[in-house]
Design an enzyme around this catalytic site. Structure first.
Site: not given
Ligand SMILES: O=P(O)(O)OC[C@H]1O[C@](O)(CO)[C@@H](O)[C@@H]1O
Length: 549
Positions: A210, A216, A272-273, A358, A389, A513
């Site tokens: 987003k 990452e 995002g979620r 979240e 199990h 972060k």
């Molecule tokens: O889509 P982006 O901006 O890479 O964010 C990834 C994720 O990181 C967060 O902002 C925080 O971990 C989430 O809410 C989001 O889904």
């Protein structure tokens, strides 16, 4: 958004629930069922294809009425309507919350800042559909002219969990000559394992972010680009045929080297979620095709409309939300298990963890005051029979209150083994048996009647009275998946509304972060360790020694 006048736990509706809880005491589900022979059919709801049984909950008609009073007093319906209207109910980020617009029909009108957002939603869906068809048909080729056969989605959190989960759920609908991989972890092992057997000439990377700033994702995307260019022995102009972006941030996408003509857009009013039914679902759309994707959106929309219009007594997300509030506040339940009896739902609970935790893992209210009531539970679970199990022992005979959702389907997904062994009935017999055992247990008298030695009676007794919801549908289709996800999205909404928290921000992920950025140079160059606390500094030193630095 108006500040709430009375704190939640000072509202008369809350106090009434507390008193009612005392009166209910240790009333057992056995008693509730004995008192009402119709309970098993009366405490049910049908929403679209989803049949919900909430009869095995520690509630009476009075409990449900009191919970609905609480929903009314806390203004759940008003906030819901504000969300659907596009008002900026995410106050800490000053944003509208409009994932419901992502699945609105073409002719709907939903305005943000005076602009109807629905045409843009459908324009992106149409572009996604055209692109998906090009990949599925082989018309879109890689830089060397070879057909794309591998799709690697790189994203994390909401830009990974949704498409990765939905791809698994709808695997039986996917185009079989395409391979899909989902990379999220900044641990290079994730990307390495995802691409090691892939031919770069036939590989498309979908960079899903987003913000397009998530470290990452950008790190993995950079490594993927290097891997592709190095292995294909080509220059950066090859990127255009092998990289597309899903983002709200055109500037960063273009800065990374991806042509914005290959970018599929979404908007800041999509959390995002809450985003896998936006452009973030591109990998899924390629896998199942645009028609199936649209069926899934229709499933979401069906439950959106139900949530928006159904009366409180018949409103499924409202009911599920209220039940969670009831157990958290008055039974001290700390967690909530989601136990699907479908192998295809193996990533479903992991997806719900982000959606729920979240959203509602907050400890200050909308005005910034500390809450002194429980908010979101720990959400956990894996496919049911495997859990039986492993950890079900604790649910049956442990000391904790763990409300659980059981999700199952009447028809198996077509299988190579169909007709050989009746596996599905066995699976579903376990499904029904578990909620029965959890609710009714086994009394010491019943154990003794089986001739069990007296010293083992306590061990073999099942207290029962463990609350569960059963969600049953005919078949796990794209529409049913959409219905299920929307059901949980709105359940989370209801709880956040009652707890008076902002369910749409996520400030709690920021600190880690920032600190990681400070720690990285300590690990790499040994610089700045003196600014760390003594534990982290010692650990960083130990790491450097082990790393041979
Ligand atoms: O889509 P982006 O901006 O890479 O964010 C990834 C994720 O990181 C967060 O902002 C925080 O971990 C989430 O809410 C989001 O889904």
């Amino acid at each position: 958004m108006n500040a709430r006048q009375t704190r939640l736990n000072q509202m008369p509706e809350w106090t009434a629930l507390g008193k009612h809880r005392e009166q209910l005491g240790g009333t057992h589900l056995r008693e509730l069922f004995a008192a009402d022979p119709e309970r098993g059919s009366r405490y049910t709801l049908q929403v679209g294809d989803l049949y919900l049984d909430h009869s095995k909950h520690l509630v009476t008609d009075e409990t449900l009425a009191l919970l609905r009073d609480l929903a009314a007093a806390t203004g759940v319906a008003g906030l819901r309507d504000a969300m659907f209207r596009g008002e900026k109910i995410n106050t800490t980020e000053d944003r509208a919350v409009l994932h419901t617009a992502l699945r609105a029909p073409r002719d709907a009108v939903i305005e943000v800042d005076g602009e109807n957002v629905v045409p843009a939603v459908h324009a992106v869906l149409d572009r996604m559909a055209a692109f998906s068809e090009k990949i599925r048909s082989g018309e879109w080729t890689g830089h060397t002219g070879r057909r794309i056969r591998n799709i690697v989605n790189i994203g994390i959190g909401g830009s990974d969990l949704g498409p990765a989960m939905a791809y698994e759920v709808l695997r039986s609908y996917t185009q079989r000559d395409l391979t899909f991989r989902f990379v999220s972890n900044v641990d290079g092992a994730d990307l390495h394992e995802a691409v090691r057997d892939l031919d770069p000439a036939e590989t498309l990377f979908i960079i899903a972010s987003k913000t397009f700033t998530t470290i990452e994702t950008i790190t993995n995307a950079t490594s993927a680009r290097d891997w592709l260019l190095t292995n294909l022995r080509v220059g950066p102009d090859a990127v255009a045929k092998h990289f597309v972006a899903l983002s709200t941030n055109a500037e960063k996408v273009s800065g990374f080297g991806i042509d914005t003509a290959n970018m599929f857009e979404f908007w800041d009013w999509v959390g995002g979620r809450y985003s896998y039914d936006s452009a973030i679902g591109l990998s899924l759309m390629i896998a199942i095709g645009p028609d199936r994707f649209r069926e899934m959106l229709d499933g979401f929309h069906l439950v959106d409309e139900h949530f928006r219009t159904a009366p409180a007594e018949a409103n499924a997300p409202l009911l599920l939300g209220l039940l969670g509030v009831w157990y958290g506040a008055f039974f001290d339940a700390q967690s909530h298990a989601v136990l699907p009896y479908s192998h295809y739902l193996s990533k479903f609970t992991a997806y719900l963890q982000q959606l729920d935790m979240e959203s509602n893992g907050k400890s200050v209210d909308r005005d910034g005051n500390p809450v002194d009531w429980q908010t979101g539970p720990v959400v956990w679970g894996t496919p049911g029979t495997n859990g039986q199990h492993a950890y079900y022992q604790l649910i049956h005979q442990g000391t904790k209150v763990i409300p659980a959702d059981f999700i199952g389907f009447a028809k198996p997904v077509p299988s190579l083994l169909a007709g050989l062994v009746p596996q599905h009935d066995l699976l579903m017999a376990n499904f029904f048996a578990q909620t029965q055992a959890l609710a009714f247990g086994k009394t010491p008298e019943e154990v003794r009647a089986e001739g069990v030695a007296e010293e083992l009676v306590a061990h073999k007794t099942f207290k029962g009275n463990h609350p569960t919801t059963t969600i049953l549908a005919e078949e796990l289709t794209p529409s049913v998946l959409g219905q299920l996800i929307a059901l949980y999205e709105h359940k989370v909404f209801v709880q956040g509304a009652i707890w008076n928290i902002d369910s749409f921000d996520q400030w709690g992920v920021e600190l880690g972060k920032v600190l990681a950025k400070k720690i990285e140079p300590v690990l790499t160059d040994g610089k700045g360790g003196e600014q760390l606390d003594s534990s982290t500094a010692t650990l960083a030193g130990k790491y450097r020694t082990l790393r041979g630095r």
